[in-house]
Design a protein around this motif. Structure first.
Motif, PDB file in Angstrom:
ATOM      1  N   SER A 263      74.000 -37.651  27.054  1.00  0.00           N
ATOM      2  CA  SER A 263      75.256 -36.955  27.359  1.00  0.00           C
ATOM      3  C   SER A 263      76.310 -37.863  27.975  1.00  0.00           C
ATOM      4  CB  SER A 263      74.981 -35.784  28.307  1.00  0.00           C
ATOM      5  OG  SER A 263      74.451 -36.255  29.533  1.00  0.00           O
ATOM      6  N   THR A 264      75.906 -39.024  28.495  1.00  0.00           N
ATOM      7  CA  THR A 264      76.889 -39.955  29.052  1.00  0.00           C
ATOM      8  C   THR A 264      77.240 -41.067  28.069  1.00  0.00           C
ATOM      9  OG1 THR A 264      75.110 -41.211  30.101  1.00  0.00           O
ATOM     10  CG2 THR A 264      76.211 -39.539  31.439  1.00  0.00           C
ATOM     11  N   ARG A 275      84.106 -43.304  23.869  1.00  0.00           N
ATOM     12  CA  ARG A 275      83.272 -42.631  24.871  1.00  0.00           C
ATOM     13  C   ARG A 275      84.036 -41.476  25.520  1.00  0.00           C
ATOM     14  NH1 ARG A 275      81.841 -43.860  30.573  1.00  0.00           N
ATOM     15  NH2 ARG A 275      79.820 -42.878  30.968  1.00  0.00           N
ATOM     16  N   ILE A 279      83.232 -37.416  25.133  1.00  0.00           N
ATOM     17  CA  ILE A 279      83.082 -36.524  26.281  1.00  0.00           C
ATOM     18  C   ILE A 279      84.093 -35.378  26.187  1.00  0.00           C
ATOM     19  CG2 ILE A 279      83.359 -36.357  28.788  1.00  0.00           C
ATOM     20  CD1 ILE A 279      82.174 -39.157  28.994  1.00  0.00           C
ATOM     21  N   ARG A 282      82.906 -32.857  23.638  1.00  0.00           N
ATOM     22  CA  ARG A 282      81.809 -32.041  24.158  1.00  0.00           C
ATOM     23  C   ARG A 282      82.319 -31.030  25.175  1.00  0.00           C
ATOM     24  NH1 ARG A 282      75.982 -34.181  26.469  1.00  0.00           N
ATOM     25  NH2 ARG A 282      75.073 -32.110  26.740  1.00  0.00           N
ATOM     26  N   THR A 283      83.288 -31.440  25.980  1.00  0.00           N
ATOM     27  CA  THR A 283      83.859 -30.534  26.975  1.00  0.00           C
ATOM     28  C   THR A 283      84.513 -29.328  26.311  1.00  0.00           C
ATOM     29  OG1 THR A 283      84.242 -32.392  28.472  1.00  0.00           O
ATOM     30  CG2 THR A 283      85.457 -30.373  28.925  1.00  0.00           C
ATOM     31  N   TYR A 301      78.965 -34.042  33.209  1.00  0.00           N
ATOM     32  CA  TYR A 301      79.373 -35.428  33.386  1.00  0.00           C
ATOM     33  C   TYR A 301      80.614 -35.425  34.286  1.00  0.00           C
ATOM     34  CZ  TYR A 301      80.639 -33.278  28.976  1.00  0.00           C
ATOM     35  OH  TYR A 301      80.916 -32.367  28.006  1.00  0.00           O
TER      36      TYR A 301
END
Length: 343
Positions: A263-264, A275, A279, A282-283, A301
């Motif tokens: 997930s990171t 990256r 993120i 995904r958010t 995250y």
């Protein structure tokens, strides 16, 4: 996902005082440019062509040897001359890929944009790692269908062939990191190029992720405003395209790719643009939180990436005494200068 925007406006053509404007969608492959230019091409009074300068992508000799006069003539010839509905035409445009601008002609190209008031829409795909995945999946479809055509633009009701999920483990795609880094560097270069060589031109920056978001209608309205479309612009029923581009949908990076490091996204530590974009994607689908037992929300995250040395003074010029010291020196020097003038 087909995006329909502003499709209920009155049938009224764009008016620009009779002056024909020209625009360019500047981009790279697999960035959503087929969809964007097809949508622009549907607007009444607008004719927006697909790639018309592809000879500079496929002919390396021409890319290296073209003079500015030859290249400018090709550019001028590439713009459409008629609207799809045969109505009044006030805006024409093309799609231009990064590699279709010869390197030795960058400066002249920048001047040409400014001198001719060319409207530039710079379309980027911020998640370059997904851009590479999309190209791999598209190539899989080419192989599966044994065809170079209709792998991105299928007729309604026809399904894409199933493809293998892309794995970016080193044993499956060795060297993928370098390709993603190159794409990110290319994007960053053309951002700088436009800000320097087209500093007096009209440039609109937009990303694939913007156009594929829940605010896509607002982004398209912003593009319409940038292009100086009349407030009552509308889509025509006619279109010069024989296809409607198909979009895969709004999936997160891990839905599409194996081997990014959880997930990171630790595998993207040298590719911060991708990256952060992964993120962000995904958010969008999770809100950035997950539920623990007992209904307690926790962050998936960090909500942002602060500097390693993080403190409120970083953001208000309060760290240390340098600013006050420098300012005092200037005040003192200024006072001395005035005294010298008075003496």
């Amino acid at each position: 996902t087909q995006i329909v925007i502003n499709d209920t406006q009155d049938d009224e053509s764009r008016v620009l005082g009779g002056q024909l404007s020209r625009g360019i969608v500047l981009t790279a492959p697999i960035s959503g440019s087929d969809w964007l230019t097809a949508e622009l091409d549907r607007i009444t009074g607008v004719a927006w062509a697909d790639e018309q300068m592809i000879q500079y992508s496929t002919n390396l000799t021409r890319w290296h040897s073209a003079t500015w006069e030859e290249y400018e003539l090709d550019l001028d010839r590439s713009f459409p001359s008629t609207a799809n509905d045969n109505g009044p035409l006030s805006l024409v445009g093309i799609k231009l890929m990064y590699d279709q601008i010869p390197k030795h002609l960058y400066a002249q190209f920048g001047r040409w944009i400014t001198d001719n008031n060319i409207l530039i829409i710079h379309l980027r795909r911020l998640s370059a790692v997904v851009q590479v995945e999309s190209q791999i999946s598209k190539t899989q479809r080419v192989i599966l269908t044994n065809s170079l055509h209709n792998v991105s633009h299928l007729p309604p009701g026809v399904k894409w062939p199933s493809t293998q999920k892309v794995s970016f483990k080193d044993e499956d795609c060795p060297g993928w990191q370098g390709l993603v880094q190159t794409i990110e560097e290319n994007q960053a270069f053309f951002v700088r190029f436009l800000r320097v060589h087209v500093a007096n031109g009209a440039v609109f920056e937009v990303s694939y992720e913007d156009l594929d978001s829940i605010h896509r209608s607002k982004w398209f309205a912003a593009i319409a405003g940038f292009l100086d479309l009349s407030p009552s612009w509308n889509f025509s029923s006619a279109s010069g395209r024989a296809y409607v581009p198909v979009k895969a949908g709004k999936r997160s990076c891990e839905d599409r790719i194996v081997g990014l490091g959880g997930s990171t996204y630790t595998a993207l530590h040298r590719m911060q643009q991708s990256r952060v974009s992964c993120i962000s994607l995904r958010t969008r689908s999770t809100g950035g939180f997950k539920m623990k037992a007992g209904g307690v929300e926790t962050h998936l995250y960090p909500p942002y990436f602060p500097p390693k040395e993080n403190h409120p003074c970083r953001y208000r010029f309060r760290c240390g005494t340098e600013v006050s010291f420098w300012a005092s020196k200037f005040v003192e020097n200024n006072g001395k200068s005035k005294n010298n003038l008075l003496s």
